[in-house]
Design a protein around this motif. Structure first.
Motif, short mmCIF file in Angstrom:
data_model
loop_
_atom_site.label_atom_id
_atom_site.label_comp_id
_atom_site.label_asym_id
_atom_site.label_seq_id
_atom_site.Cartn_x
_atom_site.Cartn_y
_atom_site.Cartn_z
N VAL A 99 0.85 -1.19 0.00
CA VAL A 99 0.00 0.00 0.00
C VAL A 99 0.89 1.24 0.00
CG1 VAL A 99 -1.88 1.21 1.16
CG2 VAL A 99 -1.69 -1.28 1.34
N GLU A 100 0.69 2.11 -0.97
CA GLU A 100 1.46 3.35 -1.05
C GLU A 100 0.53 4.55 -0.87
OE1 GLU A 100 4.63 3.26 -1.22
OE2 GLU A 100 5.01 1.20 -1.86
N ARG A 129 -9.56 6.96 -5.22
CA ARG A 129 -8.49 6.30 -5.96
C ARG A 129 -8.09 5.05 -5.19
NH1 ARG A 129 -2.98 7.04 -5.43
NH2 ARG A 129 -3.29 8.99 -4.30
N GLU A 130 -8.12 3.91 -5.86
CA GLU A 130 -7.80 2.65 -5.19
C GLU A 130 -6.31 2.58 -4.88
OE1 GLU A 130 -9.55 -1.69 -5.71
OE2 GLU A 130 -8.06 -1.26 -7.27
N LEU A 131 -6.01 2.24 -3.63
CA LEU A 131 -4.62 2.08 -3.21
C LEU A 131 -4.19 0.62 -3.22
CD1 LEU A 131 -4.47 4.56 -0.18
CD2 LEU A 131 -3.99 5.00 -2.60
N ARG A 132 -5.13 -0.28 -2.92
CA ARG A 132 -4.82 -1.70 -2.96
C ARG A 132 -6.12 -2.50 -3.01
NH1 ARG A 132 -1.02 -5.08 1.32
NH2 ARG A 132 -1.66 -7.16 0.67
N SER A 133 -6.16 -3.52 -3.86
CA SER A 133 -7.38 -4.29 -4.06
C SER A 133 -7.34 -5.67 -3.42
CB SER A 133 -7.65 -4.46 -5.56
OG SER A 133 -6.58 -5.17 -6.18
N SER A 187 -10.37 -4.02 0.20
CA SER A 187 -9.74 -2.98 -0.61
C SER A 187 -9.54 -1.71 0.21
CB SER A 187 -10.60 -2.65 -1.84
OG SER A 187 -10.83 -3.79 -2.63
N ILE A 188 -8.61 -0.88 -0.26
CA ILE A 188 -8.33 0.41 0.36
C ILE A 188 -8.42 1.49 -0.71
CG2 ILE A 188 -6.71 1.78 1.72
CD1 ILE A 188 -5.31 -0.85 2.44
N TYR A 189 -9.14 2.56 -0.39
CA TYR A 189 -9.25 3.70 -1.29
C TYR A 189 -8.87 4.98 -0.56
CZ TYR A 189 -11.79 1.13 -4.93
OH TYR A 189 -12.15 0.26 -5.92
N ARG A 190 -8.26 5.90 -1.29
CA ARG A 190 -8.11 7.28 -0.82
C ARG A 190 -9.31 8.05 -1.34
NH1 ARG A 190 -4.46 11.55 0.53
NH2 ARG A 190 -2.73 10.14 0.96
N LEU A 191 -10.03 8.71 -0.43
CA LEU A 191 -11.25 9.41 -0.80
C LEU A 191 -11.03 10.88 -1.10
CD1 LEU A 191 -13.83 7.90 1.72
CD2 LEU A 191 -13.38 7.22 -0.64
N THR A 192 -9.95 11.44 -0.64
CA THR A 192 -9.66 12.86 -0.89
C THR A 192 -8.25 12.97 -1.45
OG1 THR A 192 -8.92 13.12 1.40
CG2 THR A 192 -11.21 13.67 0.91
N MET A 216 -5.87 -6.75 12.63
CA MET A 216 -4.88 -6.88 11.56
C MET A 216 -4.89 -5.68 10.64
SD MET A 216 -5.32 -10.93 10.63
CE MET A 216 -4.09 -10.90 9.32
N ALA A 217 -6.09 -5.22 10.26
CA ALA A 217 -6.19 -4.08 9.37
C ALA A 217 -5.62 -2.82 10.01
CB ALA A 217 -7.65 -3.86 8.97
N VAL A 218 -5.99 -2.57 11.26
CA VAL A 218 -5.52 -1.36 11.94
C VAL A 218 -4.01 -1.39 12.14
CG1 VAL A 218 -5.60 -0.07 14.11
CG2 VAL A 218 -7.72 -0.86 13.06
N GLU A 219 -3.47 -2.50 12.61
CA GLU A 219 -2.03 -2.54 12.85
C GLU A 219 -1.24 -2.44 11.55
OE1 GLU A 219 1.39 -4.89 15.41
OE2 GLU A 219 -0.63 -5.73 15.32
N SER A 220 -1.70 -3.12 10.51
CA SER A 220 -1.00 -3.06 9.23
C SER A 220 -0.98 -1.65 8.68
CB SER A 220 -1.67 -4.00 8.22
OG SER A 220 -1.52 -5.34 8.59
N LEU A 221 -2.11 -0.96 8.75
CA LEU A 221 -2.18 0.39 8.21
C LEU A 221 -1.48 1.40 9.10
CD1 LEU A 221 -5.81 0.28 6.80
CD2 LEU A 221 -3.68 0.45 5.49
N ALA A 222 -1.50 1.19 10.40
CA ALA A 222 -0.75 2.07 11.30
C ALA A 222 0.75 1.98 10.98
CB ALA A 222 -1.01 1.70 12.75
#
Length: 258
Positions: free
Chosen positions: A32-33, A58-62, A68-73, A94-100
């Motif tokens: 994820v970038e 804009r999709e960041l990762r599918s 999936s992860i999207y940037r909304l702004t 898992m989602a929160v720790e990975s994204l943190a």
């Protein structure tokens, strides 16, 4: 018996960590970038689709844990949304720790919750001020305690941002449990008497992980069903529009002008 089972757990390093998972996904070429500063965590497929379709996205990762992860702004610091990865404390952790680990600094859970207070209206917005730890995941991040609070001041900012006069915002404790089919009459009666506002499956884990990772977290819900000691009254079919509206309000609260 104590939880976790191994008494020295917190003094030992994990074999699988968010850092190792991120390194592996980078090696595979699909990490994820450009993650935004704030992230909505969605458990409803309809809410996730609504946010992606109704906000510039804009999709960041599918392929993020099945979701999936999207940037909304587009502008920094930005707001994003993650969804489709499932429900419950373990997947949320898992989602929160990975994204943190990847740079997200604030997480807002957004979804349905059962209600223990019959005075709550179906249009109310419910913001959690603490979470009873009646699940297992949080105990692998923080020592045993009855409850955990949302770290940082995100909850106060969220409640203030959502309180625009159109919908009543109620704040109070939530009861997080892994077993919705085992929410007993005695528990419902007890927690309602204590002033616990809602029951759901993720907040305690999200708050514990966020505290351990040094980021902020909050949780906002719409009332999907009502639990009393003698009856269960489902209203999922009536409140979806209120959930979609809540998601829009959360985005606007952290991206003024949208």
């Amino acid at each position: 018996m104590s939880v976790p089972l191994h008494e020295g757990k917190y003094e030992s390093d994990p074999v699988l960590s968010a850092e190792r998972e991120a390194a592996y996904t980078r090696e595979q070429g699909h990490d994820v970038e450009d993650v935004p500063e704030s992230m909505l965590v969605c458990f409803s497929g309809s809410l996730f689709e609504h946010l992606v379709e109704n906000h510039p996205s804009r999709e960041l990762r599918s392929s993020f844990y099945g979701g999936s992860i999207y940037r909304l702004t587009a502008s920094d610091p930005g707001v994003g949304v993650v969804g489709g990865f499932g429900i419950g404390a373990p997947t949320t952790a898992m989602a929160v720790e990975s994204l943190a680990h990847r740079g997200v600094e604030a997480f807002t859970l957004c979804g349905y919750a059962g209600v223990l207070d019959p005075a709550v209206d179906s249009t109310d917005v419910l913001v959690a001020t603490e979470a009873l730890r009646d699940e297992g995941t949080s105990y692998h991040y923080l020592p045993a305690a009855r409850s955990v609070g949302p770290p940082g001041d995100l909850t106060d900012r969220l409640a203030e941002g959502l309180d625009d006069g159109d919908r009543t915002v109620r704040t109070g404790p939530t009861w997080t449990t892994d077993a919705p089919f085992r929410e007993t009459r005695a528990e419902v009666e007890r927690y309602a008497a204590e002033g616990v506002l809602t029951v759901e499956m993720e907040a305690a884990a999200a708050f514990a992980v966020a505290e351990d990772c040094g980021v902020e977290a909050a949780a906002a819900f719409v009332p999907s069903d009502y639990l009393g000691p003698d009856a269960w009254e489902p209203r999922f079919h009536e409140v979806e529009e209120h959930l979609l509206d809540l998601g829009d309000r959360v985005v606007r609260a952290f991206a003024p002008g949208r």
